[in-house]
Motif scaffolding. Structure first.
Motif, short mmCIF file in Angstrom:
data_model
loop_
_atom_site.label_atom_id
_atom_site.label_comp_id
_atom_site.label_asym_id
_atom_site.label_seq_id
_atom_site.Cartn_x
_atom_site.Cartn_y
_atom_site.Cartn_z
N GLU A 150 0.22 15.66 0.13
CA GLU A 150 1.53 14.89 1.09
C GLU A 150 1.99 13.96 1.55
O GLU A 150 2.91 13.78 1.75
N THR A 151 1.17 12.77 1.33
CA THR A 151 1.22 11.26 1.15
C THR A 151 1.66 10.09 0.41
O THR A 151 0.78 10.64 0.04
N THR A 152 2.29 9.42 1.07
CA THR A 152 2.40 8.39 -0.41
C THR A 152 0.50 7.92 -0.96
O THR A 152 0.25 7.72 -1.71
N THR A 153 -0.59 7.55 0.16
CA THR A 153 -1.06 7.04 -0.05
C THR A 153 -2.45 7.79 -0.85
O THR A 153 -3.51 7.59 -1.90
N GLY A 154 -1.91 9.59 -0.61
CA GLY A 154 -2.81 10.61 -1.70
C GLY A 154 -2.33 10.53 -2.58
O GLY A 154 -3.09 9.79 -3.94
N THR A 236 7.48 -8.16 6.49
CA THR A 236 6.55 -8.67 5.75
C THR A 236 6.63 -7.95 4.47
O THR A 236 6.02 -7.24 4.35
N GLU A 237 6.65 -8.23 3.63
CA GLU A 237 6.45 -7.77 2.21
C GLU A 237 5.81 -8.89 0.87
O GLU A 237 5.25 -9.53 1.30
N VAL A 238 5.13 -7.76 0.01
CA VAL A 238 4.90 -8.61 -1.28
C VAL A 238 5.45 -7.93 -2.55
O VAL A 238 5.52 -8.63 -3.44
N ASN A 292 -0.74 0.95 14.25
CA ASN A 292 -0.86 0.90 12.09
C ASN A 292 -0.24 2.15 12.20
O ASN A 292 -0.55 2.94 13.25
N SER A 293 0.91 2.63 11.33
CA SER A 293 1.29 3.92 11.05
C SER A 293 0.77 3.86 9.75
O SER A 293 1.45 5.39 8.98
N GLY A 294 0.43 3.75 9.43
CA GLY A 294 0.45 3.63 7.28
C GLY A 294 -1.70 5.19 7.41
O GLY A 294 -1.80 5.08 8.27
N VAL A 339 -0.40 5.38 14.51
CA VAL A 339 0.10 5.50 16.07
C VAL A 339 0.63 6.74 16.57
O VAL A 339 0.95 7.05 17.30
N ASN A 340 1.97 7.52 15.33
CA ASN A 340 2.51 8.80 15.72
C ASN A 340 1.42 9.23 16.06
O ASN A 340 2.61 10.52 15.97
N LEU A 341 0.66 9.36 14.75
CA LEU A 341 0.05 11.16 15.41
C LEU A 341 -1.05 10.90 16.50
O LEU A 341 -1.49 12.24 17.03
N1 LIG Z 1 2.50 7.52 9.20
C1 LIG Z 1 2.88 8.78 9.24
O1 LIG Z 1 2.95 9.84 9.30
C2 LIG Z 1 2.71 8.20 7.73
C3 LIG Z 1 4.02 9.31 6.78
C4 LIG Z 1 4.46 9.28 5.28
C5 LIG Z 1 2.99 7.93 5.13
N2 LIG Z 1 2.49 7.00 5.78
C6 LIG Z 1 1.62 6.38 4.90
O2 LIG Z 1 2.10 5.27 5.42
C7 LIG Z 1 2.02 4.43 4.41
C8 LIG Z 1 3.07 3.93 3.41
O3 LIG Z 1 3.77 4.70 2.95
P1 LIG Z 1 5.50 4.24 2.10
O4 LIG Z 1 5.82 6.09 1.64
O5 LIG Z 1 6.28 3.52 3.39
O6 LIG Z 1 5.00 3.92 0.79
P2 LIG Z 1 6.01 2.80 0.41
O7 LIG Z 1 4.71 2.42 -1.37
O8 LIG Z 1 6.92 2.95 0.15
O9 LIG Z 1 5.82 1.29 1.03
C9 LIG Z 1 4.96 0.36 1.13
C10 LIG Z 1 5.07 -0.85 0.96
O10 LIG Z 1 4.05 -1.57 1.62
C11 LIG Z 1 4.31 -2.64 0.63
N3 LIG Z 1 2.78 -4.03 1.16
C12 LIG Z 1 2.11 -3.60 0.25
N4 LIG Z 1 1.01 -4.14 0.31
C13 LIG Z 1 1.58 -4.67 1.66
C14 LIG Z 1 1.29 -6.45 2.27
N5 LIG Z 1 -0.34 -6.91 2.28
N6 LIG Z 1 1.95 -6.48 3.06
C15 LIG Z 1 3.02 -6.51 2.71
N7 LIG Z 1 3.72 -5.76 2.96
C16 LIG Z 1 3.07 -4.54 1.50
C17 LIG Z 1 4.81 -2.20 -0.61
O11 LIG Z 1 4.80 -3.31 -1.45
C18 LIG Z 1 5.72 -1.15 -0.25
O12 LIG Z 1 6.50 -1.91 -0.38
C19 LIG Z 1 1.08 4.73 3.36
O13 LIG Z 1 -0.67 4.97 3.11
C20 LIG Z 1 1.32 6.60 4.03
O14 LIG Z 1 0.38 7.60 3.27
C21 LIG Z 1 2.57 7.81 6.98
#
Ligand SMILES: NC(=O)c1ccc[n+]([C@@H]2O[C@H](COP(=O)([O-])OP(=O)(O)OC[C@H]3O[C@@H](n4cnc5c(N)ncnc54)[C@H](O)[C@@H]3O)[C@@H](O)[C@H]2O)c1
Length: 418
Positions: A150-154, A236-238, A292-294, A339-341
């Motif tokens: 389902e998710t990016t991290t997975g 902030t971005e990398v 956090n929402s990651g 935080v959203n969940l």
């Molecule tokens: N909260 C939720 O319900 C929900 C929903 C979908 C995805 N996610 C999770 O959210 C996270 C992000 O997903 P996404 O789809 O946006 O990924 P993405 O790859 O589109 O975006 C991640 C961004 O973070 C940047 N990044 C990485 N390390 C960084 C750092 N140290 N400082 C600043 N920026 C940095 C990357 O360059 C990239 O642009 C994942 O863990 C994903 O699984 C959460």
């Protein structure tokens, strides 16, 4: 083997109402359910799912059950389970192992409980279930035909497994469908993360320095919604291109070390580790709020926060106050978990309608798929487009069709400047 394990089965009545409410806003899944009911594409299959146990997930479960599947389900986060929904699922006869507020041991025990049902298809959100199968329960891998993620991290984890050849069955990356990440990650996370911050703090967003770490699909959604609330958004971005996009969208971009000193509210959604750490916390203003929402709770380094602090207390649900040695107070929402969940209810049903339509159709695709190699697959284009088409239809939005002349023009090269 237990049938189910939830916090309180007597919450089922409220849970049924929640599921009914979500279902009203998930028209694409309703259409798929009607077809699954007739065709039973999942007949005789056991599906093992590790997903946030929310009202929307319950609607997905209904669809899969209508398709003939037996479901075993656990939560994909220790804090995201909606206990009334879990109770209602148990009441419907689903093998659900989930409650809000699990410790790590309980969380993995529930994954084991699901795997005890020997699923032939896995549905995962963050790859913890797949990781458990591939490490502690390798003998059972032969039972599994395929899975979805389902998710990016997975997906990042699964691609790492594919690269070092440890992935043993095919998995469809639902996250990477256009009808998933463009809507769920962006608008879903955008809206529900603001919802989580507001429910936990009820703080005013307007006029605040609101630091969004990352400018990916989730984080740009959060930035967009924070702007709408009147915040001064700092990114902030990398990745240079992503940073450039943020700049051209009118946002301030700077390193975390600079943002730390001026931010009022911080939120991470990067999929990375220690994005906010000791050196940043030391610079933060008194009263700064972090969330956090990651996917995992590693983006805000909570060990660093603990080590800097002399005491901590819970001010409100999902709002922890840390007092530092110099007397400064910093606030952490939902223990640094999604935080959203954890502090709100996750994405709105309308968005999950598309994500979970992909889950249902990809489960069907795997069930009847020819032998796929153990790799990570993108969602077939026909499924992605079908979901978009059905969603538009449900919203009564019509679009144009290509004329024969346009089809020819777009598929040939001879015609140039006229
Ligand atoms: N909260 C939720 O319900 C929900 C929903 C979908 C995805 N996610 C999770 O959210 C996270 C992000 O997903 P996404 O789809 O946006 O990924 P993405 O790859 O589109 O975006 C991640 C961004 O973070 C940047 N990044 C990485 N390390 C960084 C750092 N140290 N400082 C600043 N920026 C940095 C990357 O360059 C990239 O642009 C994942 O863990 C994903 O699984 C959460």
């Amino acid at each position: 083997m237990e049938d189910f394990h939830v916090k309180d089965k007597s919450l089922a009545g409220q849970g049924h109402l929640q599921i009914e409410w979500a279902s009203r806003h998930m028209p694409v899944l309703s259409l798929i359910k009607a077809r699954f009911d007739k065709e039973k594409p999942l007949k005789g299959l056991t599906l093992g799912a590790c997903l946030h146990v929310t009202k929307e997930t319950a609607v997905l479960v209904d669809v899969l059950v209508a398709g003939g599947a037996k479901i075993a389900l656990c939560g994909s986060n220790p804090l995201s389970t909606q206990d009334d929904v879990a109770a209602a699922l148990a009441d419907k006869g689903v093998h659900v192992f989930a409650w809000r507020g699990q410790n790590t041991q309980e969380y993995y025990k529930c994954i084991d409980d699901v795997l005890d049902y020997k699923p032939s298809i896995t549905l995962d959100d963050g790859a913890d279930l797949v990781g458990t199968l591939h490490s502690k329960r390798q003998k059972e891998l032969k039972n599994v035909k395929g899975g979805t993620e389902e998710t990016t991290t997975g997906v990042i984890r699964l691609r790492a497994m594919e690269r070092d050849r440890s992935l043993k069955y095919p998995i469809v990356a639902v996250n990477d469908a256009y009808t998933k990440y463009l809507f769920d990650n962006r608008y879903g996370t955008g809206q529900s993360s603001m919802d989580g911050i507001l429910r936990a703090t009820n703080t005013l967003i307007a006029g605040k320095n609101f630091v969004v770490c990352g400018y990916g699909w989730c984080s740009r959604g959060i930035a967009m919604r924070a702007q709408g609330f009147g915040a001064n958004v700092i990114v902030t971005e990398v990745q240079p291109t992503r940073a450039l996009e943020a700049v051209m969208n009118g946002l301030r971009v700077m390193p975390m070390a600079d943002a730390a000193a001026i931010g009022d509210i911080f939120i991470t959604a990067t999929g990375d580790i220690s994005v906010i750490r000791k050196e940043h916390m030391e610079k933060m203003k008194d009263g700064a709020i972090m969330a956090n929402s990651g996917h995992f709770n590693v983006e805000v380094n909570t060990k660093d926060l603990e080590s800097l602090s002399v005491s901590k207390r819970t001010m409100r649900p999902n709002l922890e106050e840390y007092t530092l040695k110099n007397g400064k107070k910093l606030y952490l929402l939902a223990e640094g978990r999604l935080v959203n969940l954890a502090a709100a209810e996750g994405h709105p049903s309308e968005v999950m309608d598309m994500s979970f339509a992909n889950q249902a159709l990809c489960s069907e695709y795997i069930s009847k798929g020819e032998k796929l190699k153990p790799k990570v697959y993108t969602v077939p284009k026909e499924i992605d487009e079908k979901v978009a088409e059905l969603k538009l239809k449900s919203m009564c939005v019509e679009i144009d069709q290509l004329t024969d002349e346009q089809k020819k023009y777009l598929s040939t090269w001879e015609m140039g400047t006229t």
